[in-house]
Structure formats: structure tokens, C-alpha cells
Design a protein around this motif. Structure first.
Motif, PDB file in Angstrom:
ATOM      1  N   ALA A   1      79.856   4.829  95.147  1.00 27.04           N
ATOM      2  CA  ALA A   1      80.155   5.276  93.777  1.00 27.04           C
ATOM      3  C   ALA A   1      78.922   5.912  93.150  1.00 27.04           C
ATOM      4  O   ALA A   1      78.988   7.006  92.573  1.00 27.04           O
ATOM      5  N   LEU A   2      77.781   5.259  93.259  1.00 26.33           N
ATOM      6  CA  LEU A   2      76.537   5.781  92.682  1.00 26.33           C
ATOM      7  C   LEU A   2      76.114   7.075  93.356  1.00 26.33           C
ATOM      8  O   LEU A   2      75.589   7.991  92.700  1.00 26.33           O
ATOM      9  N   ASP A   3      76.356   7.171  94.659  1.00 30.38           N
ATOM     10  CA  ASP A   3      76.005   8.393  95.385  1.00 30.38           C
ATOM     11  C   ASP A   3      76.818   9.576  94.861  1.00 30.38           C
ATOM     12  O   ASP A   3      76.270  10.665  94.636  1.00 30.38           O
ATOM     13  N   GLU A   4      78.105   9.375  94.675  1.00 30.79           N
ATOM     14  CA  GLU A   4      78.951  10.454  94.153  1.00 30.79           C
ATOM     15  C   GLU A   4      78.558  10.819  92.721  1.00 30.79           C
ATOM     16  O   GLU A   4      78.540  12.001  92.346  1.00 30.79           O
ATOM     17  N   LEU A   5      78.223   9.820  91.914  1.00 28.14           N
ATOM     18  CA  LEU A   5      77.855  10.085  90.525  1.00 28.14           C
ATOM     19  C   LEU A   5      76.512  10.803  90.438  1.00 28.14           C
ATOM     20  O   LEU A   5      76.305  11.650  89.565  1.00 28.14           O
ATOM     21  N   ASN A   6      75.605  10.482  91.343  1.00 28.58           N
ATOM     22  CA  ASN A   6      74.335  11.219  91.393  1.00 28.58           C
ATOM     23  C   ASN A   6      74.581  12.687  91.738  1.00 28.58           C
ATOM     24  O   ASN A   6      73.960  13.588  91.158  1.00 28.58           O
ATOM     25  N   LYS A   7      75.486  12.923  92.687  1.00 25.12           N
ATOM     26  CA  LYS A   7      75.835  14.304  93.039  1.00 25.12           C
ATOM     27  C   LYS A   7      76.457  15.014  91.836  1.00 25.12           C
ATOM     28  O   LYS A   7      76.188  16.191  91.586  1.00 25.12           O
ATOM     29  N   SER A   8      77.281  14.294  91.116  1.00 22.78           N
ATOM     30  CA  SER A   8      77.922  14.862  89.935  1.00 22.78           C
ATOM     31  C   SER A   8      76.893  15.316  88.908  1.00 22.78           C
ATOM     32  O   SER A   8      76.969  16.438  88.379  1.00 22.78           O
ATOM     33  N   LEU A   9      75.906  14.467  88.645  1.00 20.54           N
ATOM     34  CA  LEU A   9      74.908  14.776  87.623  1.00 20.54           C
ATOM     35  C   LEU A   9      73.880  15.798  88.096  1.00 20.54           C
ATOM     36  O   LEU A   9      73.251  16.469  87.277  1.00 20.54           O
ATOM     37  N   GLU A  10      73.713  15.927  89.392  1.00 19.45           N
ATOM     38  CA  GLU A  10      72.861  16.996  89.916  1.00 19.45           C
ATOM     39  C   GLU A  10      73.491  18.361  89.632  1.00 19.45           C
ATOM     40  O   GLU A  10      72.798  19.330  89.324  1.00 19.45           O
ATOM     41  N   ILE A  11      74.805  18.435  89.729  1.00 24.19           N
ATOM     42  CA  ILE A  11      75.512  19.690  89.464  1.00 24.19           C
ATOM     43  C   ILE A  11      75.547  19.990  87.977  1.00 24.19           C
ATOM     44  O   ILE A  11      75.302  21.119  87.552  1.00 24.19           O
TER      45      ILE A  11
END
Length: 393
Positions: A309-319
Motif C-alpha cells: 500500500a505504501l509503495d503504491e502511494l509513494n508512486k502516486s505522490l511522485e507523479i
């Protein structure tokens, strides 16, 4: 005479630099522009445009900030510099652009749209909507404003014709892009501050105006229905559209609301199809790819797979660092992990980019109250209420 020769030489260097930039010879363009004097009327704008075309965002932004102070007043350095500052998450530079716009361009329609964009990205959608309304609404009716006055009303330099070809044309925007797109910004600002009556009136006007009714507006309508918890209507709208990232992520949000996690995951993953990789899409709440990652993160959160979950959210905020949904979900994951210090840290970071989000404020206030940091909790609450007087916790 010698001074005139030097000036002509600088103008030749500027023109040559612009031409080289247009040909894609960026290093040569930068070298040529660097050799010229910065005393021409639009030297810093020219340099900023050349650096922007070369992909040197930080250096371009520096020159645009210099341009608004030292070049003759015109809006191109604002138009080109503000999106870069947004992309770099440089809020201090946005403040500088906003201050100068307020000082010199009070009654200019195009400048008003730029001010509203800054306010929206600073997490002040209500203020953005109020600012845009000044030029988009007259006598209670939506209008198309006049964007033909390029110079500030209180400081119009003599001898400058914005229509003639000048040294700063590299990076110039097509004037035909003006018009209805500003109503769309008004719409997403209404959505963000939950001014639903105004949004409803705007949507009715938009769909009665054929030039205005496109896919972006359909997704905005669907997202409006989602916020109203009319999930069936929202799904009906997006399922009737071509399956592209914006309608796909709105459909996925609807499926999350209905707790159909597998279907939400499927729709979010579909947004990453290779057929879309060469296209840019908009969405009313954030970059659609950022939303897709946030949805995947929430599915993992519900399945208690917190690292994924945190990995996907980090990717989200990078974009998209401005994606308030990803910031909120990030906090929720840490809370579910009982990592309350991390949750507070994530809320603080989110609040610095999305200051209007009550959930993030509530998290920080509650955290500090439980830590007996009463003064800190009071300070957070007062700062929030100062910026958002109509909000309640």
C-alpha cells in the motif's frame, strides 16, 4: 553610435539563440543567449524560454522570476514560469508570481486566470473560484472574457506591440487556447471547495455550450455525482465514455465506494495500458495515473498488505505531489499500522501541499492533543481556520 552597435549585436544574438532553440539545438542556443547582454527589454524571458525548451526547469524558473522584476511588463514569463513552479512544487516561487500579479496586473483577465491557478495549487480552491468568477461571471451569467489586453493597466510600456514577432516568442502560447478552459478550472475549484450549487449551474451551462462539452467535462460531471454519493449515475457517465485513464479512475473510485475491491483494482490497472503512454490526460482531482496508484494502494490497505500500500502511494505522490487523496490514504495506512508518529509526519507533509484538507488537519490536531501538545494543536487549528474561515472540524 557604439551603444547602438552593441544593442544591435545583442538583438542579433537573441534572435539567433531563439532560432537555434526552435531547431532543437539547445546547447548552442544557451551558449548564444549567455553571450548577450541582459539589458534588452525581454532578455530574461528569452533566456527562460530557451532553458525551458532545453528541459532545464530550475534555471528557466530562475530567469522567469528575474523577468518579472527586470524585463518590461508582460505576461509570458508568468505563463511559462508558473507551471514550472507548480511542477517543481516550489511554493515560494508561486508566492512571488502571485505577489507581482497582484501588484501590477489587477484588472487583466489573463492575469486573473494565472492568479486563480496559483491559488488553486496552493490549496485554496474557494479563493481560486472567487478570483475566476470576477472575469467569468457577469450579472450572474457565465461569459467568455476578453483576453486581448496583454499589458498591466497601471503600467503599459510604450512601443511594445504584443502581436509583432519579438525575441521572446519561443515558448509563446497559442492565443486560441484561451476561453473555455478557464471555466473548467472554475469547475474543479467548485468541486474541491464543495460549492455544488455553483458547480451544478456551471455544468448546465457547459453542456448547453457545444464548444465546452468534451471528455473533461463529462468526467467532472461524473466526479460531481461521486461526491454527491450518486454512484450509479457517476458510473453510468464514465461507462458511456471511451475507456481512457480519467473515466477509468473515476469508475475505480466508484467501485471502491461499493467495496468491490477487485473490480476497482482491475480498472486502476487498466489506466496504465500501453496504448495511453504517449498521451497526457487531466482529471478533476489529480493526475489520473497518480489516482490509479492511490486506488491500488487503498486496495492493498484494505487487504492489510501495508508495505505494498505504501509503495503504491509513494508512486502516486511522485507523479502528483498535490494529490490530496494519496496524502489522506498515506495517513490512513500508517494509522492502520499503529505508526502514529509516521501518520502525523505524513499529515504534516500533505498539509504543506494540500492546506485545505480537513482530514489532515484533524489528524495533526488529534495527534498533538494525545501528546499533550495543546499549544501546538491550537496553533494548527488557528492557522487552518485563518486560511479557511468557512471550514469546520
Amino acid at each position: 553610435l557604439e551603444g547602438e552597435k552593441l544593442k544591435l549585436g545583442d538583438e542579433f544574438a537573441s534572435n539567433a539563440a531563439v532560432e537555434l532553440g526552435l531547431l532543437g539545438k539547445h546547447n548552442e542556443a544557451i551558449a548564444k543567449a549567455s553571450a548577450m547582454s541582459m539589458s534588452l527589454e525581454r532578455s530574461y524571458t528569452v533566456m527562460g524560454n530557451i532553458l525551458k525548451s532545453a528541459g532545464k526547469k530550475e534555471e528557466a524558473l530562475f530567469n522567469y522570476l528575474e523577468a518579472i522584476e527586470k524585463d518590461v511588463p508582460f505576461l509570458l514569463p508568468f505563463e511559462n514560469g508558473i507551471p514550472i513552479a507548480i511542477d517543481l512544487v516550489d511554493l515560494k516561487s508561486l508566492d512571488k508570481f502571485l505577489k507581482k500579479l497582484e501588484e501590477k496586473w489587477e484588472d487583466n483577465a489573463k492575469a486573473t486566470t494565472l492568479k486563480s491557478l496559483i491559488l488553486f495549487r496552493k490549496g485554496l480552491p474557494r479563493e481560486a473560484a472567487m478570483t475566476l468568477s470576477k472575469i467569468l461571471i457577469k450579472d450572474g451569467k457565465l461569459i467568455i472574457p476578453n483576453f486581448d489586453d496583454p499589458e498591466p493597466a497601471n503600467q503599459s510600456p510604450e512601443g511594445i506591440d504584443e502581436d509583432e514577432e519579438d525575441l521572446s516568442m519561443l515558448g509563446k502560447k497559442d492565443p486560441n487556447e484561451e476561453g473555455y478552459r478557464h471555466h473548467y478550472l472554475l469547475g474543479i475549484a467548485y468541486l474541491a471547495c464543495k460549492e455544488f450549487t455553483s458547480l451544478d449551474n456551471l455544468l448546465r451551462w457547459a453542456f448547453e455550450t457545444e464548444k465546452c462539452a468534451d471528455g473533461n467535462w463529462n468526467v467532472l460531471y461524473a466526479q460531481y455525482m461521486y461526491e454527491h454519493e450518486n454512484i450509479e449515475k457517476s458510473l453510468k457517465i464514465v461507462e458511456g465514455m471511451t475507456p481512457q485513464p480519467p473515466p477509468l479512475v473515476t469508475a475505480a473510485l466508484c467501485k471502491l465506494y461499493q467495496e468491490e475491491n477487485e473490480e476497482a483494482q482491475k480498472l486502476a490497472k487498466q489506466a496504465f495500458s500501453d496504448e495511453f503512454k504517449n498521451y497526457t490526460f487531466d482529471h478533476p482531482i489529480a493526475n489520473p495515473y497518480s489516482i490509479a496508484h492511490a486506488i491500488l494502494g487503498e486496495v492493498h490497505n484494505r487487504n492489510k498488505n501495508f508495505p505494498k500500500a505504501l509503495d503504491e502511494l509513494n508512486k502516486s505522490l511522485e507523479i502528483d505531489p498535490y494529490n490530496f487523496l494519496a496524502h489522506q490514504l498515506n495517513v490512513m495506512v500508517f494509522k492502520n499500522m499503529h505508526e502514529f508518529d509516521e501518520a502525523a509526519s505524513a499529515a504534516e507533509k500533505g498539509l504543506s501541499l494540500c492546506p485545505g484538507q480537513i482530514f489532515l488537519v484533524d489528524t495533526l490536531v488529534d495527534y498533538n492533543l494525545k501528546k499533550n501538545n495543546f499549544e501546538k494543536a491550537q496553533q494548527i487549528l488557528e492557522e487552518f481556520q485563518k486560511e479557511h474561515k468557512e471550514a469546520t472540524l
